[in-house]
Design an enzyme around this catalytic site. Structure first.
Site, PDB file in Angstrom:
ATOM      1  N   SER A  29      -7.452   5.337   3.346  1.00  0.00           N
ATOM      2  CA  SER A  29      -7.465   4.393   2.196  1.00  0.00           C
ATOM      3  C   SER A  29      -7.979   3.039   2.453  1.00  0.00           C
ATOM      4  O   SER A  29      -8.500   2.363   1.622  1.00  0.00           O
ATOM      5  CB  SER A  29      -5.957   4.600   1.765  1.00  0.00           C
ATOM      6  OG  SER A  29      -5.799   5.622   1.013  1.00  0.00           O
ATOM      7  N   LYS A  42       5.368   1.889  -2.872  1.00  0.00           N
ATOM      8  CA  LYS A  42       5.373   3.359  -3.361  1.00  0.00           C
ATOM      9  C   LYS A  42       5.685   3.416  -4.841  1.00  0.00           C
ATOM     10  O   LYS A  42       6.214   2.220  -5.239  1.00  0.00           O
ATOM     11  CB  LYS A  42       6.454   4.151  -2.673  1.00  0.00           C
ATOM     12  CG  LYS A  42       6.007   5.610  -2.514  1.00  0.00           C
ATOM     13  CD  LYS A  42       5.027   5.905  -1.619  1.00  0.00           C
ATOM     14  CE  LYS A  42       4.631   7.342  -1.622  1.00  0.00           C
ATOM     15  NZ  LYS A  42       3.745   7.694  -0.642  1.00  0.00           N
ATOM     16  N   THR A  66      -5.349  12.970   5.568  1.00  0.00           N
ATOM     17  CA  THR A  66      -3.820  13.122   5.893  1.00  0.00           C
ATOM     18  C   THR A  66      -3.765  14.320   6.756  1.00  0.00           C
ATOM     19  O   THR A  66      -3.218  14.410   7.977  1.00  0.00           O
ATOM     20  CB  THR A  66      -2.823  13.181   4.719  1.00  0.00           C
ATOM     21  OG1 THR A  66      -3.058  12.084   3.739  1.00  0.00           O
ATOM     22  CG2 THR A  66      -1.356  13.113   5.418  1.00  0.00           C
ATOM     23  N   ASN A 125      -2.930  19.433  -0.077  1.00  0.00           N
ATOM     24  CA  ASN A 125      -3.970  18.824   0.589  1.00  0.00           C
ATOM     25  C   ASN A 125      -3.462  18.719   1.825  1.00  0.00           C
ATOM     26  O   ASN A 125      -4.534  18.774   3.003  1.00  0.00           O
ATOM     27  CB  ASN A 125      -4.241  17.479   0.018  1.00  0.00           C
ATOM     28  CG  ASN A 125      -5.150  17.656  -1.130  1.00  0.00           C
ATOM     29  OD1 ASN A 125      -5.820  18.600  -1.463  1.00  0.00           O
ATOM     30  ND2 ASN A 125      -5.059  16.375  -1.937  1.00  0.00           N
ATOM     31  N   LYS A 178       4.689   2.732   8.527  1.00  0.00           N
ATOM     32  CA  LYS A 178       3.452   3.484   8.888  1.00  0.00           C
ATOM     33  C   LYS A 178       2.398   2.637   8.935  1.00  0.00           C
ATOM     34  O   LYS A 178       1.604   2.684   9.968  1.00  0.00           O
ATOM     35  CB  LYS A 178       3.155   4.567   7.721  1.00  0.00           C
ATOM     36  CG  LYS A 178       2.168   5.630   7.939  1.00  0.00           C
ATOM     37  CD  LYS A 178       1.989   6.482   6.872  1.00  0.00           C
ATOM     38  CE  LYS A 178       3.456   7.234   6.313  1.00  0.00           C
ATOM     39  NZ  LYS A 178       3.072   8.205   5.365  1.00  0.00           N
ATOM     40  N   LYS A 213       0.729  -1.127   0.074  1.00  0.00           N
ATOM     41  CA  LYS A 213       0.117  -0.022  -0.012  1.00  0.00           C
ATOM     42  C   LYS A 213       0.715   1.099  -0.036  1.00  0.00           C
ATOM     43  O   LYS A 213       1.722   1.454   0.822  1.00  0.00           O
ATOM     44  CB  LYS A 213      -0.937  -0.141   1.341  1.00  0.00           C
ATOM     45  CG  LYS A 213      -1.878   1.261   1.333  1.00  0.00           C
ATOM     46  CD  LYS A 213      -3.254   0.650   0.295  1.00  0.00           C
ATOM     47  CE  LYS A 213      -4.342   1.800   0.068  1.00  0.00           C
ATOM     48  NZ  LYS A 213      -3.616   2.781  -0.884  1.00  0.00           N
TER      49      LYS A 213
END
Length: 424
Positions: free
Chosen positions: A357, A114, A198, A229, A102, A78
């Site tokens: 997510s 990523k 976030t 954002n 994380k 992820k």
């Protein structure tokens, strides 16, 4: 082109070297699991792809793309996809590794991954951007999927790009697969609350940390680097809690207003003009002067490697909230600790995005969707619980929150590695 074997011999001061240093610091706290520690220092899989597209003028351009899966012991990969001219393999490796940490720190059933393309998306038309996204998705389609690796938005990518990725993957597999990406448009299986998640996580962890420090948010001065954002959403929530946003910086400029910016004017300005530069409600600063601003809370929410040793010595904040990934270099981390400046590290502070997510992914599988209030309540509960566990670990071992976060996360990852065993 980046050296594909750079995980063996990392570039000094690269994001990957920063990550490796962070892992080394946590080894004394892993007990018998330390025998598996090299698992954390090598990505499971790194894919480099050529992304050729025909430009609007008829010429063919080639771009270099990456998808790195750092660790899949706890579940599918992820992590986001970024479009930026400075993207390198080492950067994407580090970002994927931080996603492993994380996800484990928040106890989500994911590994870390990523992706990125070395490109300046501002130089592309909308049609060229769509071609780039679809070709990249096809090239990495070998290793992504709802149960394999789930991309999401990151720097310079958004819900539209996720829609193109989802459609391309679905066309190639012959069935609509909404769960292959998160951060999608709402009507294509996206989740309410995802865009600001976030930034909300930065605020929630920051609020809890401020309470621990005895720092009253009412009237607290906040400086924000990066006003996309993450930075803008965090700024708005701190503003609603009574704090003053006194300095902002992004790629377009740097401004100060000691009385506090009027966010009801600044946020629409950034949306319309693409950055804080030129906003009439503040005085200009140089990019370097930003780090000398008097404030209680500093939020680096731009790119990695921003807080250097020199800047750490000058910082006047009591609390640093890492909205960006890897914004503090290891030497700067030590200086901030010595100066008594508390750092809430990226791997917990900005985990709100991946948490929502996860909610989106779950909702896609069940085809049952929650309200935004339900999303925010679940997010706040998970973030607060994760931070409490990390704080207890920091107190137990007398270490920083970053080392404590890595200790909790690495233990979970390596426990999964040990229990799964080696195949064959």
């Amino acid at each position: 082109m980046s050296n594909p074997l750079s995980f063996v011999n990392p570039t000094p001061d690269s994001p990957w070297q920063t990550y490796l240093s962070q892992v080394d610091r946590v080894l004394p706290y892993l007990g018998h699991l330390a025998r598996w520690a090299d698992t954390l220092k090598r990505p499971k899989r790194a894919l480099i792809v050529d992304v050729p597209i025909e430009l609007d003028n008829g010429t063919v351009a080639h771009y270099e793309g990456y998808r790195v899966q750092h660790n899949l012991s706890r579940g599918p990969g992820k992590g986001g996809v970024r479009y930026h001219p400075d993207v390198t393999l080492e950067e994407v490796m580090a970002l994927s590794a931080w996603m492993s940490i994380k996800n484990a720190a928040v106890n989500l059933p994911y590994g870390g991954a990523k992706g990125g393309i070395r490109v300046d998306p501002k130089q592309l038309s909308q049609k060229e951007l769509e071609k780039l996204t679809r070709r990249y998705t096809s090239e990495i389609g070998l290793i992504i999927g709802p149960q394999q690796d789930i991309p999401a938005p990151d720097v310079n990518t958004n819900a539209q790009i996720m829609a193109w990725m989802m459609d391309t993957y679905s066309m190639n597999t012959g069935a609509t697969a909404t769960g292959v990406v998160t951060g999608k448009p709402i009507h294509l299986g996206g989740s309410l609350g995802r865009v600001k998640a976030t930034g909300r996580g930065v605020f929630v962890t920051g609020r809890e940390a401020a309470r621990k420090l005895g720092l009253d948010l009412q009237g607290a001065r906040v400086a924000v680097q990066g006003f996309g954002n993450v930075g803008s959403a965090a700024a708005e929530l701190f503003g609603q809690a009574g704090a003053k946003i006194v300095a902002v910086q992004d790629h377009s400029g740097c401004l100060i207003n000691t009385r506090g910016f009027d966010l009801s004017e600044l946020v629409p300005w950034v949306r319309q003009h693409g950055g804080v530069g030129g906003f009439p409600g503040g005085e200009p600063l140089t990019a370097e002067e930003f780090w000398d601003v008097d404030c209680e809370i500093m939020i680096p929410a731009a790119l990695e490697g921003q807080i250097t040793a020199d800047r750490a010595n000058r910082l006047k904040a009591r609390l640093v909230l890492e909205g960006a990934n890897g914004p503090t270099l290891p030497a700067a981390d030590d200086i901030l600790a010595e100066r008594g400046i508390l750092v809430v590290p990226d791997v917990i502070c900005n985990a709100g995005g991946v948490t929502v997510s996860y909610f989106e992914w779950v909702q896609d599988f069940s085809s049952f969707f929650w309200t935004e209030d339900e999303i925010n309540l679940r997010l706040d509960k998970i973030m607060q619980g994760a931070l409490r566990r990390i704080w207890d670990t920091a107190d137990q071992h007398g270490v920083t929150l970053r080392t404590a976060t890595f200790a909790v996360a690495c233990e979970r990852i390596l426990m999964a590695r040990e229990e799964r065993g080696l195949y064959p």
